[in-house]
Motif scaffolding. Structure first.
Motif, PDB file in Angstrom:
ATOM      1  N   THR A 110       0.893  -1.164   0.053  1.00  0.00           N
ATOM      2  CA  THR A 110       0.042  -0.037   0.046  1.00  0.00           C
ATOM      3  C   THR A 110       0.746   1.033   0.139  1.00  0.00           C
ATOM      4  OG1 THR A 110      -1.657  -1.175   1.250  1.00  0.00           O
ATOM      5  CG2 THR A 110      -1.898   1.136   1.347  1.00  0.00           C
ATOM      6  N   VAL A 111       0.493   2.076  -1.027  1.00  0.00           N
ATOM      7  CA  VAL A 111       1.539   3.301  -1.168  1.00  0.00           C
ATOM      8  C   VAL A 111       0.595   4.416  -1.008  1.00  0.00           C
ATOM      9  CG1 VAL A 111       2.954   4.511  -3.068  1.00  0.00           C
ATOM     10  CG2 VAL A 111       2.849   2.081  -3.018  1.00  0.00           C
ATOM     11  N   ALA A 112       1.454   5.503  -0.371  1.00  0.00           N
ATOM     12  CA  ALA A 112       0.673   6.759  -0.260  1.00  0.00           C
ATOM     13  C   ALA A 112       1.669   7.639  -1.067  1.00  0.00           C
ATOM     14  CB  ALA A 112       0.690   7.206   1.187  1.00  0.00           C
ATOM     15  N   VAL A 113       1.286   8.523  -1.731  1.00  0.00           N
ATOM     16  CA  VAL A 113       1.868   9.566  -2.615  1.00  0.00           C
ATOM     17  C   VAL A 113       1.792  10.881  -1.887  1.00  0.00           C
ATOM     18  CG1 VAL A 113       2.426  10.738  -4.864  1.00  0.00           C
ATOM     19  CG2 VAL A 113       1.853   8.029  -4.855  1.00  0.00           C
ATOM     20  N   VAL A 114       2.723  11.305  -1.303  1.00  0.00           N
ATOM     21  CA  VAL A 114       2.689  12.554  -0.272  1.00  0.00           C
ATOM     22  C   VAL A 114       3.456  13.448  -0.841  1.00  0.00           C
ATOM     23  CG1 VAL A 114       2.346  10.930   1.570  1.00  0.00           C
ATOM     24  CG2 VAL A 114       4.718  11.812   1.122  1.00  0.00           C
ATOM     25  N   ARG A 115       3.108  14.946  -0.219  1.00  0.00           N
ATOM     26  CA  ARG A 115       4.004  16.039  -0.578  1.00  0.00           C
ATOM     27  C   ARG A 115       4.231  16.742   0.963  1.00  0.00           C
ATOM     28  NH1 ARG A 115       1.606  19.971  -4.726  1.00  0.00           N
ATOM     29  NH2 ARG A 115       3.701  20.707  -4.681  1.00  0.00           N
ATOM     30  N   ARG A 116       5.433  16.896   1.170  1.00  0.00           N
ATOM     31  CA  ARG A 116       5.956  17.403   2.573  1.00  0.00           C
ATOM     32  C   ARG A 116       5.375  18.843   2.495  1.00  0.00           C
ATOM     33  NH1 ARG A 116      10.327  13.993   5.095  1.00  0.00           N
ATOM     34  NH2 ARG A 116      10.512  12.300   3.746  1.00  0.00           N
ATOM     35  N   PHE A 117       5.123  19.272   3.923  1.00  0.00           N
ATOM     36  CA  PHE A 117       5.218  20.804   4.187  1.00  0.00           C
ATOM     37  C   PHE A 117       6.724  21.372   4.005  1.00  0.00           C
ATOM     38  CE2 PHE A 117       0.620  21.284   6.396  1.00  0.00           C
ATOM     39  CZ  PHE A 117       0.078  20.355   5.631  1.00  0.00           C
ATOM     40  N   ILE A 118       6.690  22.618   3.903  1.00  0.00           N
ATOM     41  CA  ILE A 118       8.033  23.247   3.814  1.00  0.00           C
ATOM     42  C   ILE A 118       7.946  24.512   4.963  1.00  0.00           C
ATOM     43  CG2 ILE A 118       9.420  24.405   2.443  1.00  0.00           C
ATOM     44  CD1 ILE A 118       8.986  21.933   1.048  1.00  0.00           C
ATOM     45  N   THR A 119       8.854  24.402   5.607  1.00  0.00           N
ATOM     46  CA  THR A 119       9.430  25.373   6.733  1.00  0.00           C
ATOM     47  C   THR A 119      10.841  25.905   6.406  1.00  0.00           C
ATOM     48  OG1 THR A 119       9.218  25.866   8.933  1.00  0.00           O
ATOM     49  CG2 THR A 119      10.357  23.991   8.548  1.00  0.00           C
ATOM     50  N   SER A 120      11.003  27.076   7.097  1.00  0.00           N
ATOM     51  CA  SER A 120      12.384  27.697   7.045  1.00  0.00           C
ATOM     52  C   SER A 120      12.532  28.382   8.160  1.00  0.00           C
ATOM     53  CB  SER A 120      12.532  28.311   5.521  1.00  0.00           C
ATOM     54  OG  SER A 120      11.702  29.646   5.628  1.00  0.00           O
ATOM     55  N   ASP A 121      13.917  29.225   8.067  1.00  0.00           N
ATOM     56  CA  ASP A 121      13.982  30.158   9.151  1.00  0.00           C
ATOM     57  C   ASP A 121      13.327  31.461   8.955  1.00  0.00           C
ATOM     58  OD1 ASP A 121      15.944  28.254  10.028  1.00  0.00           O
ATOM     59  OD2 ASP A 121      17.667  29.176   8.848  1.00  0.00           O
ATOM     60  N   ARG A 122      12.649  31.700   7.775  1.00  0.00           N
ATOM     61  CA  ARG A 122      12.087  32.825   7.215  1.00  0.00           C
ATOM     62  C   ARG A 122      10.607  32.704   8.173  1.00  0.00           C
ATOM     63  NH1 ARG A 122      13.641  31.940   2.018  1.00  0.00           N
ATOM     64  NH2 ARG A 122      11.121  31.428   1.937  1.00  0.00           N
ATOM     65  N   VAL A 123      10.285  31.756   8.746  1.00  0.00           N
ATOM     66  CA  VAL A 123       9.015  31.704   9.599  1.00  0.00           C
ATOM     67  C   VAL A 123       9.127  32.333  10.646  1.00  0.00           C
ATOM     68  CG1 VAL A 123       7.374  30.301  10.933  1.00  0.00           C
ATOM     69  CG2 VAL A 123       8.355  29.690   8.547  1.00  0.00           C
ATOM     70  N   PRO A 124       8.387  33.391  11.216  1.00  0.00           N
ATOM     71  CA  PRO A 124       8.467  34.171  12.315  1.00  0.00           C
ATOM     72  C   PRO A 124       8.246  33.380  13.607  1.00  0.00           C
ATOM     73  CG  PRO A 124       6.461  34.653  11.302  1.00  0.00           C
ATOM     74  CD  PRO A 124       7.105  33.793  10.413  1.00  0.00           C
ATOM     75  N   ALA A 125       8.998  34.074  14.638  1.00  0.00           N
ATOM     76  CA  ALA A 125       8.661  33.465  15.821  1.00  0.00           C
ATOM     77  C   ALA A 125       7.192  33.550  16.593  1.00  0.00           C
ATOM     78  CB  ALA A 125       9.766  34.066  16.923  1.00  0.00           C
ATOM     79  N   PHE A 126       6.661  32.560  17.166  1.00  0.00           N
ATOM     80  CA  PHE A 126       5.407  32.727  17.675  1.00  0.00           C
ATOM     81  C   PHE A 126       5.421  32.525  19.245  1.00  0.00           C
ATOM     82  CE2 PHE A 126       4.708  31.703  13.289  1.00  0.00           C
ATOM     83  CZ  PHE A 126       3.601  32.606  13.007  1.00  0.00           C
ATOM     84  N   PRO A 127       4.475  32.734  19.983  1.00  0.00           N
ATOM     85  CA  PRO A 127       4.272  32.836  21.492  1.00  0.00           C
ATOM     86  C   PRO A 127       4.885  31.410  22.086  1.00  0.00           C
ATOM     87  CG  PRO A 127       2.652  34.320  20.672  1.00  0.00           C
ATOM     88  CD  PRO A 127       3.178  33.563  19.625  1.00  0.00           C
ATOM     89  N   TRP A 128       4.170  30.617  21.198  1.00  0.00           N
ATOM     90  CA  TRP A 128       4.312  29.068  21.794  1.00  0.00           C
ATOM     91  C   TRP A 128       5.628  28.465  21.389  1.00  0.00           C
ATOM     92  CZ3 TRP A 128       0.578  30.527  18.023  1.00  0.00           C
ATOM     93  CH2 TRP A 128       0.878  29.997  16.721  1.00  0.00           C
ATOM     94  N   ASP A 129       6.406  29.036  20.777  1.00  0.00           N
ATOM     95  CA  ASP A 129       7.708  28.272  20.302  1.00  0.00           C
ATOM     96  C   ASP A 129       8.604  27.645  21.465  1.00  0.00           C
ATOM     97  OD1 ASP A 129       7.182  28.849  17.642  1.00  0.00           O
ATOM     98  OD2 ASP A 129       8.771  30.683  17.556  1.00  0.00           O
ATOM     99  N   LEU A 130       8.774  28.366  22.618  1.00  0.00           N
ATOM    100  CA  LEU A 130       9.165  27.723  23.614  1.00  0.00           C
ATOM    101  C   LEU A 130       8.851  26.236  24.110  1.00  0.00           C
ATOM    102  CD1 LEU A 130      10.000  30.500  26.133  1.00  0.00           C
ATOM    103  CD2 LEU A 130      11.654  29.534  24.577  1.00  0.00           C
ATOM    104  N   ARG A 131       7.605  26.126  23.908  1.00  0.00           N
ATOM    105  CA  ARG A 131       7.057  24.806  24.147  1.00  0.00           C
ATOM    106  C   ARG A 131       6.441  24.366  23.090  1.00  0.00           C
ATOM    107  NH1 ARG A 131       7.598  22.817  28.900  1.00  0.00           N
ATOM    108  NH2 ARG A 131       5.651  21.817  29.065  1.00  0.00           N
ATOM    109  N   ALA A 132       6.898  24.559  21.903  1.00  0.00           N
ATOM    110  CA  ALA A 132       6.330  23.775  20.655  1.00  0.00           C
ATOM    111  C   ALA A 132       6.520  22.531  20.532  1.00  0.00           C
ATOM    112  CB  ALA A 132       7.073  24.450  19.590  1.00  0.00           C
ATOM    113  N   VAL A 133       7.610  21.825  20.903  1.00  0.00           N
ATOM    114  CA  VAL A 133       7.666  20.346  20.795  1.00  0.00           C
ATOM    115  C   VAL A 133       6.956  19.717  21.743  1.00  0.00           C
ATOM    116  CG1 VAL A 133       9.571  18.474  21.277  1.00  0.00           C
ATOM    117  CG2 VAL A 133      10.359  20.589  19.929  1.00  0.00           C
ATOM    118  N   ASP A 134       6.584  20.237  22.907  1.00  0.00           N
ATOM    119  CA  ASP A 134       5.983  19.326  23.993  1.00  0.00           C
ATOM    120  C   ASP A 134       4.372  19.535  23.717  1.00  0.00           C
ATOM    121  OD1 ASP A 134       7.912  18.927  25.874  1.00  0.00           O
ATOM    122  OD2 ASP A 134       7.697  20.836  26.746  1.00  0.00           O
ATOM    123  N   LEU A 135       4.047  20.777  22.880  1.00  0.00           N
ATOM    124  CA  LEU A 135       2.706  20.982  22.480  1.00  0.00           C
ATOM    125  C   LEU A 135       2.405  20.284  21.210  1.00  0.00           C
ATOM    126  CD1 LEU A 135       2.433  24.775  23.435  1.00  0.00           C
ATOM    127  CD2 LEU A 135       1.359  22.843  24.445  1.00  0.00           C
TER     128      LEU A 135
END
Length: 192
Positions: A110-135
């Motif tokens: 069973t094969v899924a054909v996917v396209r990954r979301f893209i991020t970069s350093d140009r994405v601004p900081a957000f208030p939740w960034d300090l806890r982003a991994v936990d959240l």
């Protein structure tokens, strides 16, 4: 598991690039088992010829979680998910492929054909960034996806909550890990 409804498709007729992508995936999947998969009927006595015939599904269930295909009306509502932990993807297609070989054996994948979301350093900081991994929160560029890639559907690793936002005139996608049945696997954090 698979839904009752499906479509039989020929990938060569739909999109030769999609056919090539799936062919390469199948070749890489069974390479270690010394199974040769090719696209040439002339070589039929040498390995298995994949002519592009697949069964297409609008959605499937992997470990009781529903994942859908963006290209199918019944799958659009579940087209986002994670692979490899928390790499967000849009699922384009879901195919079941069955290939006969050695008269009484069959390969199935069973094969899924996917396209990954893209991020970069140009994405601004957000208030939740300090806890982003936990959240389980990540921010991605909106409407920008990577190239299509074929993966084993069993690699779909979780569902996500998808939130489109606009900040200072720029569009972003926020994803939040959505776990229904317990604690998520801890993500490795590096100080890069």
């Amino acid at each position: 598991t698979y839904p009752r409804h499906h479509k039989n498709l020929n990938l060569q007729a739909i999109n030769p690039l999609l056919y090539g992508l799936v062919l390469r995936f199948l070749q890489n999947t069974w390479r270690d088992d010394n199974i040769i998969i090719h696209a040439d009927v002339v070589l039929a006595n040498e390995g298995i010829c994949f002519m592009g015939h697949v069964t297409s599904y609008s959605h499937i269930f992997v470990e009781a979680l529903r994942y859908g295909a963006a290209t199918q009306p019944r799958g659009r509502s579940a087209r986002y998910g994670y692979i490899a932990g928390r790499t967000a993807v849009e699922i384009q297609w879901i195919f079941k492929i069955e290939l006969d070989y050695d008269r009484d054996h069959q390969l199935s994948k069973t094969v899924a054909v996917v396209r990954r979301f893209i991020t970069s350093d140009r994405v601004p900081a957000f208030p939740w960034d300090l806890r982003a991994v936990d959240l389980g929160v990540q921010v991605w560029h909106a409407n920008i996806l990577g190239n299509m890639e074929a993966i084993d559907a069993e690699l779909l690793s979780g569902q996500l909550i998808f939130i489109p936002i606009t900040v200072h005139g720029s569009d972003y996608w926020v994803t939040v890990a959505h776990n229904h049945d317990g604690t998520e696997v801890d993500m490795e954090v590096t100080d890069d």
